[in-house]
Design a protein around this motif. Structure first.
Motif, PDB file in Angstrom:
ATOM      1  N   CYS A 139      46.175  72.493  57.452  1.00 31.79           N
ATOM      2  CA  CYS A 139      45.236  72.944  56.593  1.00 31.79           C
ATOM      3  C   CYS A 139      45.905  74.647  55.959  1.00 31.79           C
ATOM      4  O   CYS A 139      44.977  75.062  55.490  1.00 31.79           O
ATOM      5  CB  CYS A 139      43.852  73.189  57.106  1.00 31.79           C
ATOM      6  SG  CYS A 139      43.240  71.685  57.424  1.00 31.79           S
ATOM      7  N   VAL A 140      46.956  75.004  56.614  1.00 34.76           N
ATOM      8  CA  VAL A 140      47.415  76.476  56.133  1.00 34.76           C
ATOM      9  C   VAL A 140      48.653  76.085  55.585  1.00 34.76           C
ATOM     10  O   VAL A 140      49.703  75.282  55.744  1.00 34.76           O
ATOM     11  CB  VAL A 140      47.793  77.137  57.382  1.00 34.76           C
ATOM     12  CG1 VAL A 140      48.385  78.487  57.192  1.00 34.76           C
ATOM     13  CG2 VAL A 140      46.244  77.415  58.081  1.00 34.76           C
ATOM     14  N   CYS A 141      48.813  76.912  54.272  1.00 36.89           N
ATOM     15  CA  CYS A 141      50.033  76.785  53.420  1.00 36.89           C
ATOM     16  C   CYS A 141      51.185  77.875  54.116  1.00 36.89           C
ATOM     17  O   CYS A 141      50.744  78.577  54.961  1.00 36.89           O
ATOM     18  CB  CYS A 141      49.750  77.079  52.081  1.00 36.89           C
ATOM     19  SG  CYS A 141      49.459  78.820  51.616  1.00 36.89           S
ATOM     20  N   CYS A 151      43.772  76.713  49.312  1.00 33.16           N
ATOM     21  CA  CYS A 151      45.179  76.117  49.089  1.00 33.16           C
ATOM     22  C   CYS A 151      45.412  74.674  49.075  1.00 33.16           C
ATOM     23  O   CYS A 151      44.361  73.935  49.633  1.00 33.16           O
ATOM     24  CB  CYS A 151      46.173  76.948  50.007  1.00 33.16           C
ATOM     25  SG  CYS A 151      46.077  76.697  51.532  1.00 33.16           S
ATOM     26  N   ARG A 152      46.306  73.971  48.719  1.00 31.81           N
ATOM     27  CA  ARG A 152      46.481  72.797  48.509  1.00 31.81           C
ATOM     28  C   ARG A 152      46.514  72.081  49.850  1.00 31.81           C
ATOM     29  O   ARG A 152      45.819  71.152  49.960  1.00 31.81           O
ATOM     30  CB  ARG A 152      47.984  72.275  47.875  1.00 31.81           C
ATOM     31  CG  ARG A 152      48.053  70.823  47.439  1.00 31.81           C
ATOM     32  CD  ARG A 152      46.808  70.210  46.591  1.00 31.81           C
ATOM     33  NE  ARG A 152      47.242  69.070  46.512  1.00 31.81           N
ATOM     34  CZ  ARG A 152      47.860  68.504  45.260  1.00 31.81           C
ATOM     35  NH1 ARG A 152      48.455  69.623  44.503  1.00 31.81           N
ATOM     36  NH2 ARG A 152      48.060  67.198  45.094  1.00 31.81           N
ATOM     37  N   ILE A 363      54.307  79.215  44.188  1.00 36.27           N
ATOM     38  CA  ILE A 363      53.510  77.817  43.789  1.00 36.27           C
ATOM     39  C   ILE A 363      54.247  77.052  44.856  1.00 36.27           C
ATOM     40  O   ILE A 363      53.391  76.101  45.426  1.00 36.27           O
ATOM     41  CB  ILE A 363      54.150  77.518  42.449  1.00 36.27           C
ATOM     42  CG1 ILE A 363      53.313  78.193  41.496  1.00 36.27           C
ATOM     43  CG2 ILE A 363      53.609  76.043  42.183  1.00 36.27           C
ATOM     44  CD1 ILE A 363      53.955  77.958  39.850  1.00 36.27           C
ATOM     45  N   SER A 364      55.521  77.046  45.421  1.00 33.12           N
ATOM     46  CA  SER A 364      55.914  76.095  46.033  1.00 33.12           C
ATOM     47  C   SER A 364      55.310  76.220  47.529  1.00 33.12           C
ATOM     48  O   SER A 364      55.006  75.082  47.985  1.00 33.12           O
ATOM     49  CB  SER A 364      57.444  76.097  46.101  1.00 33.12           C
ATOM     50  OG  SER A 364      57.972  75.135  46.984  1.00 33.12           O
ATOM     51  N   LYS A 365      55.362  77.600  48.037  1.00 37.62           N
ATOM     52  CA  LYS A 365      54.545  77.994  49.332  1.00 37.62           C
ATOM     53  C   LYS A 365      53.309  77.477  49.325  1.00 37.62           C
ATOM     54  O   LYS A 365      52.823  76.873  50.587  1.00 37.62           O
ATOM     55  CB  LYS A 365      54.789  79.371  49.532  1.00 37.62           C
ATOM     56  CG  LYS A 365      56.394  79.713  49.731  1.00 37.62           C
ATOM     57  CD  LYS A 365      56.411  81.261  50.296  1.00 37.62           C
ATOM     58  CE  LYS A 365      57.691  81.511  50.658  1.00 37.62           C
ATOM     59  NZ  LYS A 365      57.753  83.002  51.137  1.00 37.62           N
ATOM     60  N   ARG A 366      52.583  77.734  48.274  1.00 38.45           N
ATOM     61  CA  ARG A 366      51.105  77.367  48.452  1.00 38.45           C
ATOM     62  C   ARG A 366      50.833  75.760  48.343  1.00 38.45           C
ATOM     63  O   ARG A 366      49.725  75.557  48.770  1.00 38.45           O
ATOM     64  CB  ARG A 366      50.253  78.022  47.293  1.00 38.45           C
ATOM     65  CG  ARG A 366      50.333  79.552  47.418  1.00 38.45           C
ATOM     66  CD  ARG A 366      49.190  80.106  47.117  1.00 38.45           C
ATOM     67  NE  ARG A 366      49.118  81.678  47.394  1.00 38.45           N
ATOM     68  CZ  ARG A 366      47.980  82.451  46.996  1.00 38.45           C
ATOM     69  NH1 ARG A 366      46.996  82.013  46.275  1.00 38.45           N
ATOM     70  NH2 ARG A 366      48.112  83.405  47.258  1.00 38.45           N
TER      71      ARG A 366
END
Length: 583
Positions: A139-141, A151-152, A363-366
């Motif tokens: 559950c962590v980006c 976050c996603r 964006i990619s990290k999140r």
């Protein structure tokens, strides 16, 4: 006296975890009776939970649910049937049938993919009546500056649990996770709310509040009509469009339908027909930039279609759409390494910001789960695509490395084109063995498949059937156009590898630049006898490499096919890994 018990839920905002437990109705039970009943219920919950958690009870499981390749969860049909009408129906239908003890999770959930951790969370509740704390690595980006509330990865986990709970007919769990999602929607990006809205729609009336709130947010957002049509059911899109018109919000760019010429270009891209796109552009009604064709291709089309469109040279790779997103921003959302590399090699700027101040890297990290990024990658195994995207964008933000000569041994080969081609063939073949995902990305961008692979040895088994024998070790050697095409493609592959995958390139340098290989690659003023000796040694090394590549080729092809399928539900086992069964 009423001794019934009820469910209650609590949410600890500090820990980010929630729990549901059996509690007694203290209004109807006297203290003398309620305390023992609560103790008994808690003990019952703990006992049932231990059946699911402990390996000591594996012997009494009578069914298995296959989550994904290599991971199976042993379950007890009587317990799940008693707790879930869905499982009662499924198990009763399979009773007495051959093979009725193994079930595929994707067949049970059908319309939406549920990950391992989400599924185990639901099962743990069915057994013990409690919800475990959400697994942090799931559950962590990767973004250290993110609060990790909306976050996603956090959103994906909750919607997967919500959908599984709805499918398995666990109403109290559906209500709980609907409340959780309602509580964080104001911290969720609009594109991620579309995911929540899609699942709420599938849950129908059970998630009506969640669906209504999501629609309300999307109506006021700048999400464009093409994104809505690609993501949501038609009736939901119509509801959003009608609401925007009613509120006078249809002039913000989000409600503008593409004209017929733009739609024709989009349809051509959907068919992977770039030549038709070229013909449509000749009509002069619009341009690729006006049609946001590159944004469309990056978001929804095959990677090859995107590269072919880029090769036309008719689109601004840093053009922004009405939402203020560049093509690279859209590629970061798509999470496809080949597309990201293609854009960067055409001049896409990784430093450009979205209206809310995000770069493509952020964006990619999140969008990436911590567990996917931190997952160790063995040599010869495909790297996680999410992690690869981040590494490519991080490298692009640093200063570009010096390109040109790949390493010491290639430089020593000098103007001897035969030795350069021999070196590059060996290097790229070695890269395919050790780093299949990275090598495939670089080779695809360099169009290596469009060139002829020449035999490295006289008895090479890699030569296509019927190919003219052109052994690179034979003398006299004459450079042909096909040799030059191959050399250019392999050189570009190595350069791309050095630019975007420096870690992998360093490993290859250390192998290829070993003293014995360097000396073998450099002929210099050797005597005929020394040249012959080096040639024999070089041939031995080539045959060894060729044999190793042949043995690994089938596994490599499987890795490539697997890595091309997007998967957002990769899970990890619980702390004791008790339910993971290796096939």
């Amino acid at each position: 006296m009423d001794s019934r018990t009820t469910f209650s839920d609590s949410n600890d905002n500090n820990s980010g975890s929630s729990s549901i437990s059996f509690v007694s109705n203290t209004e109807t039970l006297s203290p003398e009776i309620s305390a023992p009943d609560v103790t008994a219920l808690r003990r019952l919950s703990e006992n049932l939970e231990s059946i699911f958690e402990s390996r000591d009870f594996d012997f009494c499981s009578d069914a298995t649910i296959v989550v994904d390749a290599g991971r199976e969860v042993p379950v007890h049909r009587c317990i799940l049937s008693a707790r879930s009408p869905f499982f009662k129906t499924v198990f009763s239908r399979s009773a007495g049938k051959d093979g009725g003890t193994k079930f595929e999770l994707k067949e049970l959930t059908k319309d939406f993919e549920v990950g391992f951790n989400s599924f185990v969370t639901v099962l743990a509740y069915l057994y013990g009546g409690k919800i475990k704390p959400s697994p942090k690595d799931v559950c962590v980006c990767v973004d250290d500056n993110c609060s990790h509330i909306g976050c996603r990865p956090a959103v994906d986990f909750m919607v997967e649990v919500l959908y599984a709970s709805f499918t398995f007919q666990i109403s109290e769990l559906v209500a709980l996770y609907q409340r959780h999602l309602l509580g964080i929607l104001n911290k969720v990006a609009a594109d991620d709310i579309l995911v929540v809205l899609s699942v709420a729609y599938m849950c129908d009336r059970a998630c009506q509040k969640l669906m209504t709130k999501c629609i309300e947010i999307i109506v006021k957002s700048d999400t464009d009509i093409v994104t809505l049509e690609k993501t949501l059911p038609h009736d939901v899109v119509k509801q959003i469009v009608d609401s925007r018109i009613e509120l006078g919000l249809d002039g913000n760019g989000g409600n503008i339908f593409p004209d017929k010429h733009v739609k024709r270009i989009h349809r051509a891209l959907d068919s992977d027909d770039v030549e038709l796109v070229r013909m449509l552009l000749k009509e002069g009604h619009t341009t690729l930039d006006d049609a946001y064709a590159l944004h469309y291709a990056v978001g929804y089309c095959d990677a090859k279609t995107t590269t072919d469109l880029l090769d036309l040279g008719l689109a601004d790779v840093n053009h922004k759409n009405p939402r203020g997103f560049t093509v690279l921003h859209v590629a970061a959302m798509r999470k496809e390494p080949k597309i990201i590399v293609s854009l960067l090699t055409k001049g896409a700027r990784p430093s450009d910001l979205t209206p809310d101040g995000r770069k493509a890297l952020q964006i990619s990290k999140r969008l990436t789960k911590s567990m996917d990024y931190l997952k160790s990658t063995e040599e010869g195994k495909a790297s996680p695509k999410d992690r690869l995207c981040i590494e490519i964008l991080e490298q692009a933000e640093r200063r570009d490395p010096l390109l040109g000569e790949a390493s010491v041994s290639l430089a020593k080969a000098g103007d001897d084109l035969r030795m350069r081609l021999l070196y590059l063939e060996n290097r790229v073949a070695l890269a395919k063995l050790l780093f299949p995902m990275e090598a495939q990305v670089a080779m695809d961008i360099a169009h290596v498949d469009g060139t002829t692979e020449f035999p490295l040895t006289i008895n090479s088994r890699n030569s296509p059937a019927g190919q003219r024998a052109m052994n690179l070790n034979e003398a006299p050697f004459k450079i042909e156009e096909e040799h030059l095409n191959r050399l250019r493609a392999l050189s570009k592959t190595v350069e791309l590898g050095k630019r975007f995958f420096p870690r992998c390139s360093e490993v290859l340098n250390n192998i290829m630049d070993a003293d014995d290989l360097s000396e073998l690659a450099y002929l210099g003023n050797d005597t005929p006898e020394e040249r012959q000796q080096k040639k024999r040694r070089y041939t031995e090394l080539q045959e060894t490499l060729s044999k190793a590549f042949d043995e690994d080729k089938e596994a490599f092809n499987r890795s490539t096919v697997s890595s091309s399928c997007s998967s957002t539900s990769i899970g990890m086992g619980r702390s004791n890994n008790r339910h993971v069964t290796k096939k």
